[in-house]
Design an enzyme around this catalytic site. Structure first.
Site: not given
Length: 266
Positions: A11, A13-15, A111-113, A190
């Site tokens: 699989d 992915g972009n990342t 998309g395939a995913d 913060t």
């Protein structure tokens, strides 16, 4: 062992790229998560794959199925598997799955995913008519699925890490933080204030969108979270019923098995 196993599922992915080996019972015996690198050539990928299998003491694959949102890299994986492992990989696309109904304006654009998530969610549909898969990746996708392998549509939102990176890029004095839930919503420094906004705020967005989706469906829907960020928000989102880290990868395996069964007339 049957000639089609071990089955390698990839699989892309972009990342991140998630890989798994499945045995003849369609159970995942090995899984890996690596960084997606679009610069890798087929020979680079073959070396990487061989290294993963060798380090894990895993057998070499005898069949493969690919899902990719980065088509050039998917083609390189397919070439590497064919050249170095003598495996012809099946590449997932809507036109290759005649038993799936894609109810989009342009069905071929899915998309395939998303298709893998449809198959991965089927086991949750025994008690429900509908399922919503929330896939936390570079983007956050809400996939709305109905019994009978119907993909109804979905929602596409910015991923949590992408949102955080955009904030840090625009506000130079803010510290880069780890995305994890603080002990309480009211931050007294913060870092905790950022964590509250980015993690709790993101969870509220997910819950709100799930409520809207459920309100538009004519029957109850089960919600399943998957993807890398799902671990961070586990237990925070009130509208999510199940967390399934391997849903997409397992769906890829079950998609392949379904296609094989159709091809054999089973």
């Amino acid at each position: 062992m049957p000639a089609s196993f071990p089955l390698l599922a990839v699989d892309i992915g972009n990342t991140s790229t998630v890989l798994g080996l499945a045995d003849e019972s369609l159970s995942l015996t090995h899984t890996w998560r690596i960084r997606t690198n679009r610069d890798l050539l087929p020979d680079d990928l073959a070396l990487q794959l061989h290294g993963l299998f060798t380090l894990a003491g895993a057998p070499m694959p005898r069949a493969a199925v690919l899902s990719s949102v980065a088509p050039p890299l998917g083609a390189n994986y397919a070439f590497a598997l064919r050249r170095h492992f003598r495996v012809d990989a099946f590449e997932v696309a809507a036109e290759n799955l005649p038993d799936v109904t894609v109810e989009l304006d342009q069905p071929g654009s899915i998309g395939a995913d998303r298709l893998c998530n449809l198959f991965g969610a089927e086991r949750y549909l025994d008690a429900y008519e509908y399922a919503v898969v929330v896939d936390f990746g570079t983007s956050t996708n809400f996939d709305v699925i109905a019994r009978g392998r119907r993909f109804l549509g979905g929602i596409l939102a910015t991923g949590a890490q992408v949102s955080a990176d955009a904030l840090f890029a625009r506000a130079a004095k803010l510290p880069r933080i780890t995305l994890e839930a603080p002990a309480r919503a009211i931050g007294q420094n913060t870092v905790h204030a950022l964590q509250s906004g980015l993690v709790f705020g993101y969870a509220e967005m997910v819950d709100g969108l799930l409520r809207r989706v459920r309100a538009e469906l004519p029957a109850p829907a089960v919600a399943i979270a998957t993807g890398g960020f799902a671990r961070t928000i586990e237990g925070i989102c009130r509208e999510i019923d199940f967390y399934d880290e391997t849903l997409t990868l397992r769906g890829l395996v079950e998609l392949w098995a379904s296609r094989e069964a159709v091809g054999k007339g089973l």
